[in-house]
Design a protein around this motif. Sequence first.
Motif, PDB file in Angstrom:
ATOM      1  N   UNK A  34       0.896  -1.764   0.028  1.00  6.57           N
ATOM      2  CA  UNK A  34       0.316   0.218  -0.282  1.00  6.57           C
ATOM      3  C   UNK A  34       0.646   1.121   0.373  1.00  6.57           C
ATOM      4  N   UNK A  35       0.272   2.019  -0.480  1.00  6.29           N
ATOM      5  CA  UNK A  35       0.687   3.524  -0.533  1.00  6.29           C
ATOM      6  C   UNK A  35       1.377   4.509   0.094  1.00  6.29           C
ATOM      7  N   UNK A  36       2.504   4.407   0.917  1.00  6.59           N
ATOM      8  CA  UNK A  36       2.227   5.626   2.115  1.00  6.59           C
ATOM      9  C   UNK A  36       2.854   4.411   3.258  1.00  6.59           C
ATOM     10  N   UNK A  37       2.962   3.189   3.179  1.00  4.19           N
ATOM     11  CA  UNK A  37       3.346   2.117   4.562  1.00  4.19           C
ATOM     12  C   UNK A  37       4.764   2.079   4.559  1.00  4.19           C
ATOM     13  N   UNK A  38       5.542   2.793   3.825  1.00  4.00           N
ATOM     14  CA  UNK A  38       7.158   2.688   4.544  1.00  4.00           C
ATOM     15  C   UNK A  38       6.728   3.863   5.397  1.00  4.00           C
ATOM     16  N   UNK A  39       6.756   4.931   4.879  1.00  4.07           N
ATOM     17  CA  UNK A  39       6.856   5.993   5.583  1.00  4.07           C
ATOM     18  C   UNK A  39       6.103   5.958   7.183  1.00  4.07           C
ATOM     19  N   UNK A  40       4.945   5.292   7.036  1.00  5.08           N
ATOM     20  CA  UNK A  40       4.281   5.228   7.757  1.00  5.08           C
ATOM     21  C   UNK A  40       5.360   4.066   8.994  1.00  5.08           C
ATOM     22  N   UNK A  41       5.926   2.847   8.638  1.00  5.32           N
ATOM     23  CA  UNK A  41       6.951   2.135   8.696  1.00  5.32           C
ATOM     24  C   UNK A  41       8.424   2.725   9.941  1.00  5.32           C
ATOM     25  N   UNK A  42       8.613   3.743   8.959  1.00  7.29           N
ATOM     26  CA  UNK A  42       9.896   4.303   9.194  1.00  7.29           C
ATOM     27  C   UNK A  42       9.470   5.941  10.661  1.00  7.29           C
ATOM     28  N   UNK A  43       7.858   6.243  10.933  1.00  6.17           N
ATOM     29  CA  UNK A  43       7.795   6.227  11.828  1.00  6.17           C
ATOM     30  C   UNK A  43       8.820   8.109  11.558  1.00  6.17           C
ATOM     31  N   UNK A  44       9.556   7.716  13.198  1.00  2.00           N
ATOM     32  CA  UNK A  44      10.205   8.459  13.689  1.00  2.00           C
ATOM     33  C   UNK A  44      12.511   7.710  13.682  1.00  2.00           C
ATOM     34  N   UNK A  45      11.922   7.165  13.075  1.00  9.75           N
ATOM     35  CA  UNK A  45      13.185   6.170  12.929  1.00  9.75           C
ATOM     36  C   UNK A  45      13.839   6.238  11.843  1.00  9.75           C
ATOM     37  N   UNK A  46      15.422   6.579  11.701  1.00 11.38           N
ATOM     38  CA  UNK A  46      16.455   6.576  10.408  1.00 11.38           C
ATOM     39  C   UNK A  46      17.055   5.171  10.429  1.00 11.38           C
ATOM     40  N   UNK A  47      17.094   5.292   8.998  1.00 14.82           N
ATOM     41  CA  UNK A  47      17.367   3.311   7.874  1.00 14.82           C
ATOM     42  C   UNK A  47      18.779   4.011   7.989  1.00 14.82           C
ATOM     43  N   UNK A  48      19.464   2.724   8.446  1.00 13.54           N
ATOM     44  CA  UNK A  48      20.647   2.425   8.301  1.00 13.54           C
ATOM     45  C   UNK A  48      21.099   1.564   7.075  1.00 13.54           C
ATOM     46  N   UNK A  49      22.328   1.299   7.690  1.00 14.10           N
ATOM     47  CA  UNK A  49      22.791  -0.455   6.775  1.00 14.10           C
ATOM     48  C   UNK A  49      23.443  -1.277   7.400  1.00 14.10           C
ATOM     49  N   UNK A  50      23.936  -2.261   7.385  1.00 13.54           N
ATOM     50  CA  UNK A  50      24.904  -3.264   7.396  1.00 13.54           C
ATOM     51  C   UNK A  50      25.074  -3.672   6.903  1.00 13.54           C
ATOM     52  N   UNK A  51      26.560  -4.502   6.025  1.00 15.61           N
ATOM     53  CA  UNK A  51      26.697  -4.996   4.661  1.00 15.61           C
ATOM     54  C   UNK A  51      27.559  -5.838   5.411  1.00 15.61           C
ATOM     55  N   UNK A  52      26.763  -7.427   4.706  1.00 11.39           N
ATOM     56  CA  UNK A  52      27.854  -8.305   5.229  1.00 11.39           C
ATOM     57  C   UNK A  52      28.304  -9.137   3.787  1.00 11.39           C
ATOM     58  N   UNK A  53      28.986  -9.289   3.135  1.00 14.09           N
ATOM     59  CA  UNK A  53      28.756 -10.201   1.429  1.00 14.09           C
ATOM     60  C   UNK A  53      28.443  -8.821   0.478  1.00 14.09           C
ATOM     61  N   UNK A  54      27.745  -9.830  -0.169  1.00 10.94           N
ATOM     62  CA  UNK A  54      26.396  -9.027  -1.166  1.00 10.94           C
ATOM     63  C   UNK A  54      25.622  -8.759  -0.312  1.00 10.94           C
ATOM     64  N   UNK A  55      25.139  -8.832   0.771  1.00 10.34           N
ATOM     65  CA  UNK A  55      24.087  -8.178   1.816  1.00 10.34           C
ATOM     66  C   UNK A  55      23.818  -7.680   2.092  1.00 10.34           C
ATOM     67  N   UNK A  56      23.132  -6.176   1.531  1.00 12.97           N
ATOM     68  CA  UNK A  56      23.007  -5.322   2.605  1.00 12.97           C
ATOM     69  C   UNK A  56      22.037  -4.920   3.871  1.00 12.97           C
ATOM     70  N   UNK A  57      21.716  -5.732   4.789  1.00 12.29           N
ATOM     71  CA  UNK A  57      21.223  -5.511   5.950  1.00 12.29           C
ATOM     72  C   UNK A  57      20.619  -3.966   6.671  1.00 12.29           C
ATOM     73  N   UNK A  58      19.356  -4.118   5.845  1.00 15.95           N
ATOM     74  CA  UNK A  58      18.934  -2.501   6.330  1.00 15.95           C
ATOM     75  C   UNK A  58      17.403  -2.174   7.477  1.00 15.95           C
ATOM     76  N   UNK A  59      18.114  -1.571   8.535  1.00 11.07           N
ATOM     77  CA  UNK A  59      17.815  -1.965   9.772  1.00 11.07           C
ATOM     78  C   UNK A  59      17.130  -0.043  10.288  1.00 11.07           C
TER      79      UNK A  59
END
Length: 181
Positions: free
Chosen positions: A23-48
């Motif tokens: 659904x449109x706008x769902x990601x923004x609602x999931x994010x709320x007041x949080x910030x996306x960042x990543x931990x890289x492990x080989x070819x995988x980028x874990x998004x937190x």
Amino acid sequence: MKPELLDPIEWDTIIKAIDSEFGQGITKKLLGKLTPMTLVHGNWRNIYLIPTSWMNMLFEEPPSGFDYHLVGKQLGVMTKDRFRISLQILPELAQLTTKILTVSKQGAESFTYGRSILKESVDYLDFNLKRNQRVLVMDKDFHCLGIASLAVDANRIGRLKSDDLVGKNLVDIGWFIRRLG
């Protein structure tokens, strides 16, 4: 693994992936007041998703011998140009989307054993959902069990026999136990 800020182009790809499925706008609602960042492990980028107040601490030099493996709430994993949503975020996602398939007790048990969903197990499915749509699979107590892909348009479910396929299991909460147990 070293924490990194998420590339804006990559973040846009993730937003499109989640919003197009749930659904449109769902990601923004999931994010709320949080910030996306990543931990890289080989070819995988874990998004937190992390509290913004953690940003300064995460990007300081860690103590000697210290390495990050998990941080915050995992949103998903990016491999090459494909995003896979994490089971950890599904309960929050279930509160925000209408893309839900509710199953009976027997259907819930079968689903968590890796099986797909038959018509006889379906308790509720929004009439407007279409074939190949990804849906969250919920039990009667509204616990999120995983993700399925619809095998049929929801408005045609009445035409199916009780043992006909309704949803193909893509990932479920029992996967960890089956894989690692």
